[in-house]
Design a protein around this motif. Structure first.
Motif, PDB file in Angstrom:
ATOM      1  N   ARG A 138       0.819  -1.208   0.000  1.00 47.74           N
ATOM      2  CA  ARG A 138       0.000   0.000   0.000  1.00 47.74           C
ATOM      3  C   ARG A 138       0.856   1.261   0.000  1.00 47.74           C
ATOM      4  O   ARG A 138       1.967   1.298   0.523  1.00 47.74           O
ATOM      5  N   ARG A 258     -11.427   0.761  -0.434  1.00 46.42           N
ATOM      6  CA  ARG A 258     -11.570   1.607   0.749  1.00 46.42           C
ATOM      7  C   ARG A 258     -12.268   0.858   1.882  1.00 46.42           C
ATOM      8  O   ARG A 258     -11.912   1.014   3.065  1.00 46.42           O
ATOM      9  N   ARG A 259     -13.244   0.029   1.523  1.00 46.95           N
ATOM     10  CA  ARG A 259     -13.941  -0.749   2.550  1.00 46.95           C
ATOM     11  C   ARG A 259     -12.979  -1.752   3.184  1.00 46.95           C
ATOM     12  O   ARG A 259     -12.976  -1.943   4.396  1.00 46.95           O
ATOM     13  N   ALA A 261      -9.765  -1.421   3.406  1.00 49.28           N
ATOM     14  CA  ALA A 261      -8.768  -0.689   4.193  1.00 49.28           C
ATOM     15  C   ALA A 261      -9.301  -0.355   5.585  1.00 49.28           C
ATOM     16  O   ALA A 261      -8.546  -0.314   6.566  1.00 49.28           O
ATOM     17  N   ARG A 262     -10.602  -0.120   5.660  1.00 50.35           N
ATOM     18  CA  ARG A 262     -11.205   0.179   6.967  1.00 50.35           C
ATOM     19  C   ARG A 262     -11.259  -1.055   7.862  1.00 50.35           C
ATOM     20  O   ARG A 262     -11.310  -0.953   9.063  1.00 50.35           O
TER      21      ARG A 262
END
Length: 262
Positions: A138, A258-259, A261-262
């Motif tokens: 990342r 993004r989901r 990563a959360r």
């Protein structure tokens, strides 16, 4: 050679590759005299060279890509980037992409269409490898995200559609006239394949930049077919639909990333 020596060699190689790319673009583009890119190979590489060629304004994206690659070259040369895990994994591949980028224009000027197809296919493969490697590590910040993921993603996405157009230009010059009469059917079929590959790539890599660049090229290909020459309403409409599909896939992929990563 110790790790620091290898890192400095990598940084220096990327700088040399960037210089070669710029010189190759200048020579191939006719900056030192000769025909422009649109006039090379009897006009086969122009916006009117095939049914899948984007209209002229689409090629303005090269300015953004070149500026991004130049900024990356300066950034990666900083001491802070010397031992970056991302730079170590991907830097050599980026150097290879720059060399192939410059080589394509030189090939287009001095060799033939078959050679241009081989070079751009190799460039696409290298860029695909970069995108895969970027997904394993990342980004560490906004600059990393922009100059690695953003710039390389745009380069990959644009070269995807450029490879299709380049191959179509070659086939247009070589296929029998009978097959040329079926250009609409062949064009639509190729665009369906592009839709499948582009959407799958966006969903798997979870990246928006490649989808944006590919969709950009497809929209301009549609404009070229609907308002320019060679004219083809079926190909134009299909190109717009495919552009929308790939763009939506890119957005979905980004949201998934993004989901996760959360």
């Amino acid at each position: 050679m110790n790790s620091t020596g290898r890192d400095i060699m990598r940084q220096s190689t990327i700088i040399a590759a960037a210089v070669f790319m710029i010189i190759g673009a200048a020579v191939g583009g006719g900056a030192f005299g000769g025909e422009s890119v649109t006039e090379l190979q009897n006009g086969a590489l122009s916006a009117e060279g095939s049914y899948l060629a984007p209209a002229g304004p689409a090629f303005g994206i090269w300015t953004l890509i070149y500026l991004g690659l130049a900024a990356y070259t300066v950034w990666q040369a900083l001491p802070a980037q010397r031992d970056s895990s991302r730079q170590r994994a991907i830097g050599w591949w980026v150097a290879g992409s720059m060399v192939l980028n410059g080589l394509w224009l030189v090939t287009a000027r001095y060799l033939n269409l078959v050679a241009t197809v081989i070079v751009i296919a190799a460039l696409l493969a290298v860029l695909a490898r970069i995108i895969v490697l970027l997904g394993r590590d990342r980004a560490s910040g906004l600059v990393d995200l922009t100059l690695f993921d953003g710039v390389m993603g745009l380069h990959f996405g644009w070269v995807t559609i450029a490879t299709v157009a380049n191959t179509a230009a070659w086939l247009t010059q070589t296929v029998p006239a009978g097959l040329g009469e079926q250009a609409d059917a062949w064009g639509v079929a190729v665009l369906v394949v592009v839709a499948v590959i582009g959407a799958a790539s966006a969903l798997v890599t979870r990246r928006l930049a490649p989808a944006l660049a590919t969709s950009w090229g497809l929209v301009w290909a549609a404009i070229g077919r609907l308002s320019g020459e060679p004219e083809s309403t079926p190909i134009g409409i299909t190109a717009l639909i495919v552009a929308a599909i790939i763009l939506v896939a890119g957005v979905i992929g980004l949201l998934r990333a993004r989901r996760a990563a959360r």
